[in-house]
Design an enzyme around this catalytic site. Structure first.
Site, PDB file in Angstrom:
ATOM      1  N   GLY A  13       7.804 -46.149   9.242  1.00  0.00           N
ATOM      2  CA  GLY A  13       7.664 -45.468   7.367  1.00  0.00           C
ATOM      3  C   GLY A  13       6.936 -44.833   7.402  1.00  0.00           C
ATOM      4  O   GLY A  13       5.485 -43.925   8.480  1.00  0.00           O
ATOM      5  N   ARG A  38      15.565 -48.757  10.869  1.00  0.00           N
ATOM      6  CA  ARG A  38      15.897 -47.551  11.255  1.00  0.00           C
ATOM      7  C   ARG A  38      15.924 -46.845  12.787  1.00  0.00           C
ATOM      8  O   ARG A  38      15.182 -47.427  13.587  1.00  0.00           O
ATOM      9  CB  ARG A  38      14.938 -46.719   9.992  1.00  0.00           C
ATOM     10  CG  ARG A  38      15.121 -46.816   9.149  1.00  0.00           C
ATOM     11  CD  ARG A  38      14.705 -45.412   8.393  1.00  0.00           C
ATOM     12  NE  ARG A  38      13.354 -46.262   7.715  1.00  0.00           N
ATOM     13  CZ  ARG A  38      12.753 -45.022   6.784  1.00  0.00           C
ATOM     14  NH1 ARG A  38      12.565 -43.462   7.305  1.00  0.00           N
ATOM     15  NH2 ARG A  38      11.882 -44.962   6.120  1.00  0.00           N
ATOM     16  N   TYR A 144       7.615 -55.898  -7.351  1.00  0.00           N
ATOM     17  CA  TYR A 144       6.568 -55.404  -6.047  1.00  0.00           C
ATOM     18  C   TYR A 144       5.546 -56.023  -6.167  1.00  0.00           C
ATOM     19  O   TYR A 144       5.258 -56.417  -5.103  1.00  0.00           O
ATOM     20  CB  TYR A 144       6.870 -53.516  -5.708  1.00  0.00           C
ATOM     21  CG  TYR A 144       5.883 -53.463  -5.314  1.00  0.00           C
ATOM     22  CD1 TYR A 144       6.135 -53.432  -3.485  1.00  0.00           C
ATOM     23  CD2 TYR A 144       4.713 -52.894  -5.354  1.00  0.00           C
ATOM     24  CE1 TYR A 144       5.360 -52.943  -2.665  1.00  0.00           C
ATOM     25  CE2 TYR A 144       3.733 -52.448  -4.379  1.00  0.00           C
ATOM     26  CZ  TYR A 144       4.216 -52.527  -3.119  1.00  0.00           C
ATOM     27  OH  TYR A 144       3.346 -51.672  -2.546  1.00  0.00           O
TER      28      TYR A 144
HETATM   29  P1  NAD Z   1       8.132 -47.394   4.307  1.00  0.00           P
HETATM   30  O1  NAD Z   1       9.547 -47.634   2.971  1.00  0.00           O
HETATM   31  O2  NAD Z   1       7.758 -45.968   4.148  1.00  0.00           O
HETATM   32  O3  NAD Z   1       8.175 -47.583   5.339  1.00  0.00           O
HETATM   33  C1  NAD Z   1       8.887 -48.912   5.271  1.00  0.00           C
HETATM   34  C2  NAD Z   1       9.614 -49.141   6.488  1.00  0.00           C
HETATM   35  O4  NAD Z   1      10.420 -50.874   6.821  1.00  0.00           O
HETATM   36  C3  NAD Z   1      11.375 -48.780   6.432  1.00  0.00           C
HETATM   37  O5  NAD Z   1      10.634 -47.539   7.793  1.00  0.00           O
HETATM   38  C4  NAD Z   1      11.624 -49.628   6.238  1.00  0.00           C
HETATM   39  O6  NAD Z   1      13.096 -48.745   7.252  1.00  0.00           O
HETATM   40  C5  NAD Z   1      11.593 -50.850   7.141  1.00  0.00           C
HETATM   41  N1  NAD Z   1      11.998 -51.767   7.213  1.00  0.00           N
HETATM   42  C6  NAD Z   1      12.212 -51.961   6.192  1.00  0.00           C
HETATM   43  N2  NAD Z   1      13.137 -53.670   5.749  1.00  0.00           N
HETATM   44  C7  NAD Z   1      13.033 -54.133   6.700  1.00  0.00           C
HETATM   45  C8  NAD Z   1      13.546 -54.703   7.889  1.00  0.00           C
HETATM   46  N3  NAD Z   1      13.893 -55.433   7.360  1.00  0.00           N
HETATM   47  N4  NAD Z   1      13.285 -54.903   8.797  1.00  0.00           N
HETATM   48  C9  NAD Z   1      12.779 -54.074   9.785  1.00  0.00           C
HETATM   49  N5  NAD Z   1      11.847 -52.452   9.196  1.00  0.00           N
HETATM   50  C10 NAD Z   1      12.660 -52.319   8.313  1.00  0.00           C
HETATM   51  O7  NAD Z   1       6.281 -48.129   2.741  1.00  0.00           O
HETATM   52  P2  NAD Z   1       5.417 -47.689   3.700  1.00  0.00           P
HETATM   53  O8  NAD Z   1       4.966 -46.873   2.464  1.00  0.00           O
HETATM   54  O9  NAD Z   1       4.671 -47.204   4.684  1.00  0.00           O
HETATM   55  O10 NAD Z   1       4.632 -49.133   3.342  1.00  0.00           O
HETATM   56  C11 NAD Z   1       4.006 -49.552   4.226  1.00  0.00           C
HETATM   57  C12 NAD Z   1       3.559 -51.513   3.394  1.00  0.00           C
HETATM   58  O11 NAD Z   1       2.536 -51.110   2.376  1.00  0.00           O
HETATM   59  C13 NAD Z   1       3.747 -51.599   2.674  1.00  0.00           C
HETATM   60  O12 NAD Z   1       3.979 -53.012   2.764  1.00  0.00           O
HETATM   61  C14 NAD Z   1       3.554 -51.192   1.677  1.00  0.00           C
HETATM   62  O13 NAD Z   1       3.914 -52.225   0.201  1.00  0.00           O
HETATM   63  C15 NAD Z   1       1.922 -51.016   1.259  1.00  0.00           C
HETATM   64  N6  NAD Z   1       1.606 -49.801   0.587  1.00  0.00           N
HETATM   65  C16 NAD Z   1       2.348 -48.531   0.652  1.00  0.00           C
HETATM   66  C17 NAD Z   1       1.888 -47.734   0.064  1.00  0.00           C
HETATM   67  C18 NAD Z   1       1.853 -46.172  -0.595  1.00  0.00           C
HETATM   68  O14 NAD Z   1       0.902 -45.675  -1.314  1.00  0.00           O
HETATM   69  N7  NAD Z   1       2.741 -45.999   0.670  1.00  0.00           N
HETATM   70  C19 NAD Z   1       0.769 -48.726  -1.758  1.00  0.00           C
HETATM   71  C20 NAD Z   1       0.234 -49.408  -1.184  1.00  0.00           C
HETATM   72  C21 NAD Z   1       1.112 -50.440  -0.616  1.00  0.00           C
END
Ligand code: NAD
Length: 312
Positions: A13, A38, A144
């Site tokens: 991700g 993925r 969320y």
């Molecule tokens: P993202 O959606 O880019 O990546 C999440 C990854 O998790 C994806 O690659 C997806 O394939 C994988 N995934 C989903 N379901 C899965 C499962 N059942 N088993 C294994 N893998 C699985 O998200 P991100 O932006 O990298 O966020 C990572 C964390 O940080 C999350 O908890 C998100 O809530 C938190 N967060 C992100 C942001 C932001 O701006 N990106 C802000 C606040 C919090």
């Protein structure tokens, strides 16, 4: 002494790719096992071990942890804010059960440390909007945010009740160029750079004066690692720390981009994500992170914009 062996879940991700690469630099490539639903991300290929894993399958996760002698887990798999609103029950199920699976295995296997990110989405329209404090009214209105707030309570519970060393940050919107964002309300602040470079114009799904807390990915990765490296005794917050770097609106980021690309224009067509953004803070008070483990951001809007445009 036990050797650190790290499992990153959700490694493909937006955060996972860069965090995995940073952890591999610190702990050695072979000691950081990347996993995701993925296919392996292009940038991870050849940099260290990778397995396919569905974090919802607790037995598989448990076997993996034992087989690879895992000592730390970084759980990044989640359904993000905008995607979550399209399927609230699925978002609740995945966001909660993934965390409970990890916390419970950490308890059973006596793992050293767990990292799980929370978000500014825990706050809602009744929280103070400016410099939102660590401890304040927390009434999230998105599924969320509700799942992140419940997750924070579970983290604190597992820490106090079972001694699990779990650590967390309330990330602001994260901006990066290496891996694409995954369906959040702050994704506009990434899209705008790509569109500015490719088409010299961008239509924002948030209105011009929507201020949100934001952070450049190098700061987010450093904050994560600094929190995880801190002495356990200094980590006084076991739910999730407020974390802050900058706050800007679509109009302000557009003006900053215009300094580099004078022909750039922006227009506004707010959609369902506007309502989500309206319930979130404009800026955050992260003084506890600064006090407890000496957090200090490096990137402001100007420095981040120059770096993004150079690297995209
Ligand atoms: P993202 O959606 O880019 O990546 C999440 C990854 O998790 C994806 O690659 C997806 O394939 C994988 N995934 C989903 N379901 C899965 C499962 N059942 N088993 C294994 N893998 C699985 O998200 P991100 O932006 O990298 O966020 C990572 C964390 O940080 C999350 O908890 C998100 O809530 C938190 N967060 C992100 C942001 C932001 O701006 N990106 C802000 C606040 C919090």
């Amino acid at each position: 002494m036990k050797k650190d062996k790290i499992l990153v879940i959700g490694a493909c991700g937006q955060i996972g790719v860069e965090l995995t690469l940073a952890l591999r630099k610190m702990y050695g490539d072979a000691n950081v096992l990347a996993s995701d639903l993925r296919e392996e991300h292009e940038l991870l290929k050849g940099t260290g071990p990778y397995v396919s894993l569905d974090v919802m399958n607790k037995e598989m996760l448990h076997v993996l942890v034992i087989r690879h002698n895992i000592t730390q887990i970084y759980l990044l798999a989640a359904i993000l804010s905008a995607t979550g609103e399209k399927n609230p029950l699925l978002a609740w199920h995945i966001n909660m059960q993934s965390l409970l699976n990890v916390l419970d295995i950490a308890k059973e296997e006596n793992l050293d440390k767990i990292y799980w990110p929370s978000s500014i989405a825990v706050f809602g329209p009744n929280s103070p909007m400016q410099e939102t404090p660590q401890h304040t009214i927390i009434e999230p209105t998105t599924i969320y945010g509700i799942s992140k707030f419940a997750g924070e309570r579970w983290c604190e519970y597992y820490h106090h009740r079972y001694g699990v060393d779990v650590r967390s940050l309330r990330y602001p919107g994260l901006i990066s160029y290496k891996s694409a964002p995954g369906g959040g309300t702050t994704d506009y602040a990434v899209e705008i750079f790509h569109e500015a470079k490719e088409n010299k114009s961008y239509t924002s799904f948030l209105s011009e004066n929507t201020y949100l807390p934001m952070m450049y990915m190098p700061d987010a990765i450093r904050a994560t690692i600094e929190l995880m490296e801190a002495n356990a005794a200094d980590v006084t917050i076991r739910s999730a720390y407020n974390l802050s770097a900058m706050s800007f609106s679509p109009k302000e980021i557009a003006a900053e981009i215009k300094k580099h690309i004078p022909a750039f224009t922006i227009s506004y067509e707010p959609d369902y994500r506007q309502q989500i953004a309206d319930g979130w803070p404009n800026s955050m008070d992260d003084s506890l992170a600064r006090q407890d483990w000496k957090w200090h951001p490096e990137y402001d809007l100007e420095k981040m914009t120059a770096d993004m445009l150079k690297n995209i």
